[in-house]
Design a protein around this motif. Structure first.
Motif, PDB file in Angstrom:
ATOM      1  N   SER A  11       0.808  -0.999  -0.382  1.00 15.08           N
ATOM      2  CA  SER A  11      -0.247  -0.133   0.011  1.00 15.08           C
ATOM      3  C   SER A  11       0.650   0.904  -0.439  1.00 15.08           C
ATOM      4  O   SER A  11       2.254   1.415   0.102  1.00 15.08           O
ATOM      5  N   PRO A  12       0.112   2.237  -0.521  1.00 14.31           N
ATOM      6  CA  PRO A  12      -0.955   2.967  -0.479  1.00 14.31           C
ATOM      7  C   PRO A  12      -1.385   1.719  -2.293  1.00 14.31           C
ATOM      8  O   PRO A  12      -0.153   1.033  -3.042  1.00 14.31           O
ATOM      9  N   SER A  13      -2.407   1.859  -2.881  1.00 16.55           N
ATOM     10  CA  SER A  13      -2.547   1.512  -4.142  1.00 16.55           C
ATOM     11  C   SER A  13      -2.049   1.593  -5.556  1.00 16.55           C
ATOM     12  O   SER A  13      -1.952   0.309  -5.950  1.00 16.55           O
ATOM     13  N   ARG A  16       1.057  -0.866  -4.500  1.00 20.14           N
ATOM     14  CA  ARG A  16       0.647  -2.381  -4.583  1.00 20.14           C
ATOM     15  C   ARG A  16       0.157  -2.451  -6.420  1.00 20.14           C
ATOM     16  O   ARG A  16       0.632  -4.078  -7.111  1.00 20.14           O
ATOM     17  N   GLU A  17      -0.615  -1.757  -7.038  1.00 21.38           N
ATOM     18  CA  GLU A  17      -0.683  -1.884  -8.485  1.00 21.38           C
ATOM     19  C   GLU A  17       0.701  -1.825  -9.072  1.00 21.38           C
ATOM     20  O   GLU A  17       1.031  -3.602 -10.331  1.00 21.38           O
TER      21      GLU A  17
END
Length: 268
Positions: A11-13, A16-17
């Motif tokens: 995280s943050p997203s 993660r991506e």
């Protein structure tokens, strides 16, 4: 089929991506080289449950549990080099944070304060924090209370909301949060930095063949250096790897012992 797990910095997203994209590229490179690598990361297994899986092809652990529990049971692949404040090659520190409005200018002024720790098994949130505080402890105590939050982000939130006065935050987590979720850290400020130690190593199972370990290291370096993945690696603040050995991580165990010699074996 072997598994891959990269949940330590999930995280943050955007991170993660980018982590998922990074593995997709690394996994493809591994398969091309003849290594049986999964198409995607295993996002179901808890991060620490992956470490001792006999089918772990690629994972990431924390240096403190490595020296306490994993030595001889897993193989070190490489240590990532992050391009963030607090990082120096493969070494990184933790940031000692307090509330943005706290008048404290030194750790001595926080005697009797309320501390937040993510978990006792953490190097950045516990081992480095304990080593930082140990010289100031008296009769094994320094804080009035210590709460376990479960994560660095929860520790940031606890200090920001005034539920705790101080915490120790991994500099990579803090840097990622500052980049991609800056509102979250507006309620805190950095008081000090801890000592630096080797960062979170990439690992593979003890059973991974030596040939595959060589390919893992080469493919990892090539993936980070791939110009087509520059954007992904920038999102991860990942700029290289360093091949550290077991002896390089010994200093984290020594911090543990030093705190005990100061009469401060646990944060209290």
């Amino acid at each position: 089929m072997p598994i891959a797990s990269l949940a330590m910095y999930a995280s943050p997203s955007p991170v993660r991506e980018a982590t998922a994209l990074f593995w997709a590229a690394l996994g493809k490179r591994l398969r091309t080289a003849g290594v049986d690598a999964p198409q995607a990361l295993d996002e179901e297994i808890r991060y620490n449950e992956a470490w001792l899986r006999p089918d772990l092809l690629f994972g990431q652990t924390c240096g403190y549990p490595y020296v306490r529990h994993l030595r001889g049971k897993v193989q070190l692949v490489a240590t990532p080099v992050y391009n963030l404040p607090g990082c120096e090659g493969p070494l990184k520190c933790s940031f000692i944070i307090v509330g943005a409005a706290s008048p404290a200018q030194s750790i001595e002024e926080l005697r009797g304060a309320r501390a937040a720790v993510n978990e006792p098994g953490s190097n950045s949130g516990y081992n480095l924090f304990r080593a930082f505080v140990a010289p100031y402890a008296k009769d094994g105590r320094f804080f009035s209370t210590v709460q376990e939050t479960g994560s660095h982000l929860a520790s940031i939130d606890a200090v920001s909301r005034g539920e705790a006065d101080i915490a120790s935050i991994d500099c990579v987590t803090f840097g990622n949060t500052l980049r991609f979720d800056p509102q979250r850290v507006t309620g805190v400020r950095i008081l000090a930095e801890t000592a630096r130690g080797p960062g979170l190593p990439f690992i593979t199972a003890a059973a991974t063949p030596a040939r595959d370990l060589v390919i893992l290291r080469r493919a990892l370096a090539e993936t980070i250096a791939d110009p087509e993945l520059a954007g992904v690696c920038d999102m991860l603040s990942l700029r290289g790897i360093s091949l550290l050995g077991d002896a390089d991580y010994e200093m984290l165990a020594e911090l543990d012992w030093d705190a005990a010699r100061h009469g401060y074996p646990v944060i209290a």
